[in-house]
Design an enzyme around this catalytic site. Structure first.
Site, PDB file in Angstrom:
ATOM      1  N   LYS A   1       0.844  -1.160   0.121  1.00  0.00           N
ATOM      2  CA  LYS A   1      -0.169  -0.212   0.082  1.00  0.00           C
ATOM      3  C   LYS A   1       0.987   1.174   0.092  1.00  0.00           C
ATOM      4  CE  LYS A   1      -4.398   0.804   0.197  1.00  0.00           C
ATOM      5  NZ  LYS A   1      -5.459  -0.036  -0.340  1.00  0.00           N
TER       6      LYS A   1
ATOM      7  N   ASP B   1      -6.704   4.281  -4.867  1.00  0.00           N
ATOM      8  CA  ASP B   1      -7.362   3.950  -3.587  1.00  0.00           C
ATOM      9  C   ASP B   1      -8.201   5.269  -3.422  1.00  0.00           C
ATOM     10  OD1 ASP B   1      -7.586   2.216  -1.237  1.00  0.00           O
ATOM     11  OD2 ASP B   1      -7.647   4.060  -0.384  1.00  0.00           O
TER      12      ASP B   1
HETATM   13  N1  GLU Z   1      -7.213   0.155  -3.439  1.00  0.00           N
HETATM   14  C1  GLU Z   1      -8.077  -1.234  -3.468  1.00  0.00           C
HETATM   15  C2  GLU Z   1      -8.012  -1.951  -2.494  1.00  0.00           C
HETATM   16  O1  GLU Z   1      -7.982  -1.480  -1.188  1.00  0.00           O
HETATM   17  C3  GLU Z   1      -7.548  -1.722  -4.708  1.00  0.00           C
HETATM   18  C4  GLU Z   1      -6.068  -2.247  -5.076  1.00  0.00           C
HETATM   19  C5  GLU Z   1      -5.566  -2.750  -6.301  1.00  0.00           C
HETATM   20  O2  GLU Z   1      -6.015  -2.680  -7.172  1.00  0.00           O
HETATM   21  O3  GLU Z   1      -4.397  -3.004  -6.451  1.00  0.00           O
HETATM   22  O4  GLU Z   1      -7.956  -3.265  -2.511  1.00  0.00           O
END
Ligand code: GLU
Length: 446
Positions: free
Chosen positions: A126, A166
């Protein structure tokens, strides 16, 4: 057992002082995994849980940029390489003023188990920045993204770490980030997901999180012989996840009566459908982060600084942000007869709220299971990029359906209590953990 969990949490808190969201996310997992480990000593001996809560790597960096007035601005950028046991680090980037190490570590930690649940080979990561996109011009967003990527590019790659969007990071931001990465590396690769469809993006990625959340709830409802048809639904948020959830729930015959923003929520007794869904997108695109104009546009009521959980609904889909639904909200939903709560955001329900839902034995799914559709289609985008090929919307949607059903069934397998009630929190955490833990065991002390 409680003593063991408390002792473990004391250690986590001492090593990560002040990171309250991270503590919250770890505690939820520890409460389920520590009893499980007790029955499976191989994980305990190898200290898998202790290793799991320690990120493999954390990068923090300066992001300097210039605003439209020519003033210099300094933000902080982050990327957490949390766990690569089952695949390259994978997870979104969040741009929001609240972003700090605690929030990104909670999100990165959740991402490990969520990605494992998708059945696809993706580790957990993240990142993001405390940059506030609200009120920024398109040029400012571009300059910020270019500066952010000018450092991030050193730490990511299509086989190393693949960021996506996100909160605060959508198609536009991914475009600017991708452009800068390509320029710095001179490589056109699938290093980011959520790309535009003309340049490597997957069809259905924008819809995936919200649709996936509704598919998951559909699976939960089916265990009780229920469906979305004719149900009244409260959705919170009005971004990408909420948009997908409203669209799909409406398509399945439900009436969605709320969406919300940081300013409050709107209640539309006739249901949010058709041009109103389009309007929701326009509202988001203004970058003002308010939903009040919806009330004016369609002549419905706006509840300033309130949350939608006070309305009488059958199904609640919290799709805004962490800790947006507390114990009091949960009690109101239960008193009003809610039968199903599907988390679309990451950790939107507080531990007190989850406890109330569990006590009432309603259908409740944690975000790491029910919002996994987004990252799952990101995984499918990676596959398509590797093949230099693209699937049709129907093909991707079919795969998304299957993945959400698999996640649901894994939760049922590991989360069914003696009385037949399914604890989806327990199920998701154990199912997600086993795959990662076994991979870690196989790879030795790393
Ligand atoms: N931000 C999204 C999540 O919380 C997607 C992450 C992604 O597609 O890598 O899963």
């Amino acid at each position: 057992m409680t003593e063991k969990i408390n002792k473990f949490m004391e250690g986590v808190i001492a090593r990560n002082p002040g990171e309250k969201e991270f503590h919250q996310a770890v505690k939820e997992v520890a409460e389920v995994i520590i009893p499980f480990i007790e029955e499976n000593p191989k994980y305990e001996e190898a200290k898998i849980l202790e290793r799991l809560v320690e990120p493999e790597r954390v990068v923090m960096f300066r992001v300097p940029w210039q605003d439209d007035k020519g003033e210099f601005q300094i933000n902080r950028g982050y990327r957490i390489n949390f766990n690569s046991a089952i695949g390259p680090y994978k997870g979104g980037l969040r741009f929001h003023p609240s972003v700090n190490l605690s929030i990104l570590k909670f999100l990165g930690f959740e991402q490990i188990l969520k990605n494992s649940l998708t059945t696809l080979p993706m580790g957990g990561g993240k990142g993001g920045s405390d940059f506030n996109p609200k009120g920024k011009s398109d040029n400012e967003i571009m300059r910020f993204c270019q500066s952010f990527m000018s450092e991030l590019f050193r730490h990511i790659g299509p086989d190393t770490d693949i960021p996506a969007g996100d909160i605060g990071v959508g198609g536009r931001e991914i475009g600017y980030l991708f452009g800068q990465y390509k320029r710095l590396r001179n490589e056109f690769t699938g290093v980011l997901t959520g790309k535009g469809r003309e340049w490597g993006g997957s069809l259905m990625r924008p819809q995936a999180t919200g649709f996936g959340n509704v598919y998951f709830s559909q699976n939960m409802l089916a265990t009780k012989g229920e469906s979305f048809k004719g149900k009244t639904v409260a959705v919170s948020g009005f971004g990408n996840v909420a948009w997908g959830a409203v669209t799909k729930a409406t398509e399945l015959g439900a009436k969605v009566v709320t969406i919300s923003g940081p300013d409050g929520y709107i209640y539309d007794p006739n249901g949010i459908s058709g041009e109103k869904i389009e309007y929701m997108l326009e509202l988001r695109a203004t970058n003002n982060d308010v939903v009040a104009p919806y009330a004016e546009e369609f002549g419905v009521k706006f509840f300033s600084s309130k949350r939608p959980w006070e309305q009488k609904v059958d199904i609640a889909l919290p799709c805004a942000t962490q800790n947006e639904l507390n114990g009091e909200d949960a009690q109101k939903l239960i008193d009003n007869g809610v039968i199903c709560v599907g988390e679309g955001a990451n950790m939107p329900c507080t531990p007190e709220a989850v406890e109330i839902f569990h006590k009432a034995k309603i259908l409740f799914s944690p975000g790491k299971a029910s919002n996994a559709g987004g990252v799952a289609v990101s995984g499918l985008e990676m596959s398509q990029n590797s093949m230099r090929y693209s699937w049709s919307s129907e093909e991707v949607d079919k795969k998304l359906h299957l993945i959400m059903k698999d996640i649901h069934d894994a939760c049922v397998k590991y989360g069914t209590d003696n009385d037949g009630w399914v604890d989806y929190v327990k199920g998701a955490n154990i199912a997600g953990f086993v795959k990662v833990a076994d991979a870690m065991l196989a790879q030795g002390l790393v």
